[in-house]
Motif scaffolding. Structure first.
Motif, PDB file in Angstrom:
ATOM      1  N   LYS A 157       0.929  -1.085  -0.028  1.00 20.60           N
ATOM      2  CA  LYS A 157      -0.070  -0.082  -0.239  1.00 20.60           C
ATOM      3  C   LYS A 157       0.791   1.221   0.073  1.00 20.60           C
ATOM      4  O   LYS A 157       1.909   1.305   0.561  1.00 20.60           O
ATOM      5  N   ALA A 158       0.349   2.437  -0.666  1.00 21.19           N
ATOM      6  CA  ALA A 158       1.238   3.309  -0.894  1.00 21.19           C
ATOM      7  C   ALA A 158       0.194   4.681  -0.272  1.00 21.19           C
ATOM      8  O   ALA A 158      -1.134   4.585  -0.933  1.00 21.19           O
ATOM      9  N   GLU A 159       0.650   5.767   0.181  1.00 16.24           N
ATOM     10  CA  GLU A 159      -0.363   6.938   0.417  1.00 16.24           C
ATOM     11  C   GLU A 159      -0.607   7.851  -0.890  1.00 16.24           C
ATOM     12  O   GLU A 159      -1.672   8.390  -0.973  1.00 16.24           O
ATOM     13  N   SER A 160       0.387   8.058  -1.802  1.00 16.53           N
ATOM     14  CA  SER A 160       0.226   8.779  -2.860  1.00 16.53           C
ATOM     15  C   SER A 160       0.744   8.342  -4.262  1.00 16.53           C
ATOM     16  O   SER A 160       1.785   7.313  -4.045  1.00 16.53           O
ATOM     17  N   LYS A 210      -3.973  10.917  -4.187  1.00 14.17           N
ATOM     18  CA  LYS A 210      -3.916  10.226  -2.800  1.00 14.17           C
ATOM     19  C   LYS A 210      -5.278   9.464  -2.333  1.00 14.17           C
ATOM     20  O   LYS A 210      -6.144   9.630  -3.280  1.00 14.17           O
ATOM     21  N   VAL A 211      -5.234   8.825  -1.551  1.00  9.04           N
ATOM     22  CA  VAL A 211      -6.209   7.897  -1.408  1.00  9.04           C
ATOM     23  C   VAL A 211      -7.567   8.777  -0.792  1.00  9.04           C
ATOM     24  O   VAL A 211      -7.277   9.746   0.098  1.00  9.04           O
ATOM     25  N   GLU A 254      -7.676   3.195  -3.080  1.00  6.26           N
ATOM     26  CA  GLU A 254      -6.334   2.060  -2.792  1.00  6.26           C
ATOM     27  C   GLU A 254      -5.287   2.512  -3.695  1.00  6.26           C
ATOM     28  O   GLU A 254      -5.368   2.636  -4.910  1.00  6.26           O
TER      29      GLU A 254
END
Length: 451
Positions: A157-160, A210-211, A254
């Motif tokens: 998982k990544a934030e941006s 971003k999410v 996501e």
């Protein structure tokens, strides 16, 4: 039976075969008796049909079958006994006269036979042939390490968003005012990989996403002239995709980023087996060892190609019975016609010339192929297939099962036999000729092979 063979120009043969009644009569009678036992004719019990009736009904066709069988057997026996190197199948000659197979008892058949040109070729230590060894350098090893770490990598998982990330989110079709369209197309958990979008303007809309962000983009503009991509994204058929011109909102739920596997003990164990490699230096050495093994087949293949060129130059131009060979080729490809023969004849002759040369080289080195050789070639093909995907730690039992599947494929039989011969021929000839050793990079080697 009388048989004669004329071959005045050495390549166009004329075989004449005279068949007399004594040559086929016994077999005809034997076959007719067999027919009588099995004949099911109304009014007669099985096995009690009069022979005269059996002869009247089946005699002519049985006679022709037995004569044709006898002629075929005698031709190939004569060719074999007299060591005639026949090319292709014998064809009925234009000199053949019409015959009444039903009423006559003695027949003369005339066949045109294509004969291989006479020549001699041999290789000794005086013959110098290039042998290219591909350099296994750090660059090549790095590429393999990259492949192994990528193959064992995983998504996290990544934030941006960054290049090559996968975005997952909800797609909703918008109306002309930019609002969610009632009963419009909706796709939940749709996956988008912006780096694959061809149009920069649309691709840039996802930069830094971003999410939770909502991005408005147009699939039609993002994937111009690619209705298949649009249909896959929007879960609609291709016809509907052609008309899908609306903007869509995409709410990011996501972000997944691919991370290569670390160069660590887990990677070593998964690649080469548990405990086989203890550190990165040994890992790279093991990779180099495997690469040399894999590249050996390519090096030997190139060597055989260079042997071919060397021998073809030594032999020079050979005279073939072109008109007859074209007839034979046409007879074998009747569905493709004369144009196919004309377009492919020259290349067929090149391959035929090499085939004849290789026959002499194989005979000179007393090379013989058995089932074990063919099995080993299939195993080699299996190893190479798995190696392409970085799979080097394959159990022998699994390789053998895969090789057995290859052996079952009828269309691969000839190729496996030919490859088995080449493997043995290459191994022997490397000890016969003088090798002009040359080291090349894999790039230069591949460039040579593509020319």
């Amino acid at each position: 039976m009388k048989i004669s063979f004329e071959n005045p120009d050495k390549v166009n043969g004329l075989l004449t075969l005279t068949v007399e009644e004594a040559d086929y009569k016994e077999n005809v009678e034997k076959t007719l008796k067999s027919y009588r036992k099995k004949a099911n004719i109304p009014g007669f019990r099985p096995g009690q049909v009069p022979m005269s009736l059996v002869k009247r009904q089946f005699g002519a066709s049985v006679k022709m079958d037995e004569i044709n069988k006898f002629v075929g057997e005698q031709i190939y026996k004569y060719v074999q006994d007299n060591k005639i190197q026949m090319l292709g199948e014998p064809l009925p000659s234009e000199k053949q006269e019409r015959q009444d197979l039903e009423n006559e008892s003695t027949f003369t058949f005339v066949f045109d036979i294509a004969v291989a040109p006479e020549f001699k070729v041999s290789l000794t230590g005086r013959d110098k042939v290039d042998y290219y060894t591909i350099t296994v350098d750090d660059k090549l090893i790095d590429q393999q390490v990259e492949m192994f770490t990528s193959r064992m990598g995983s998504y996290e998982k990544a934030e941006s968003y960054e290049d090559n990330d996968i975005l997952k989110g909800d797609l909703r079709e918008l109306d002309e005012n930019g609002n969610t369209k009632e009963e419009g197309i909706t796709v939940e958990a749709a996956s988008v990989m912006p780096s694959y979008i061809k149009v920069e303007e649309q691709k840039n809309l996802f930069n830094g996403a971003k999410v939770g962000d909502i991005i408005t983009f147009n699939p039609k503009k993002a994937y111009p002239e690619n209705d298949a991509e649009i249909a896959s994204l929007l879960k609609i058929d291709r016809e509907a995709a052609k008309e899908a011109n609306a903007d869509f909102s995409f709410q990011v739920t996501e972000i997944s980023r691919f991370k290569k596997h670390a160069v660590d003990q887990e990677l070593f164990d998964q690649t080469f087996g548990e405990g086989e490699v203890k550190d990165e230096k040994a890992f790279r050495e093991k990779i180099a060892e495997g690469l040399k093994e894999q590249l050996q087949a390519d090096q030997d293949f190139k060597f055989i190609q260079d042997v071919r060129a060397h021998c073809e130059k030594k032999v020079g131009k050979l005279e073939f019975p072109d008109a007859l060979l074209k007839r034979i080729m046409l007879n074998s490809n009747q569905d493709k016609g004369e144009k196919f023969v004309e377009d492919n004849y020259e290349n067929s002759i090149k391959e035929l010339k090499w085939h004849l040369i290789k026959e002499q080289l194989v005979a000179a080195q007393n090379i013989k192929i058995d089932d074990a050789d063919i099995k080993e070639t299939a195993m080699e093909a299996a190893r190479a297939q798995f190696a392409q995907y970085g799979m080097t730690n394959i159990p022998e039992e699994y390789l053998e099962n895969y090789a057995n599947e290859i052996l079952k494929q009828k269309n691969s039989a000839d190729a496996l036999v030919d490859r088995s011969i080449d493997r043995k021929l290459s191994a022997v000839l490397k000890t016969v000729v003088k090798l002009n050793q040359k080291e090349v990079s894999v790039e230069d080697f591949n460039k040579m092979m593509s020319e």
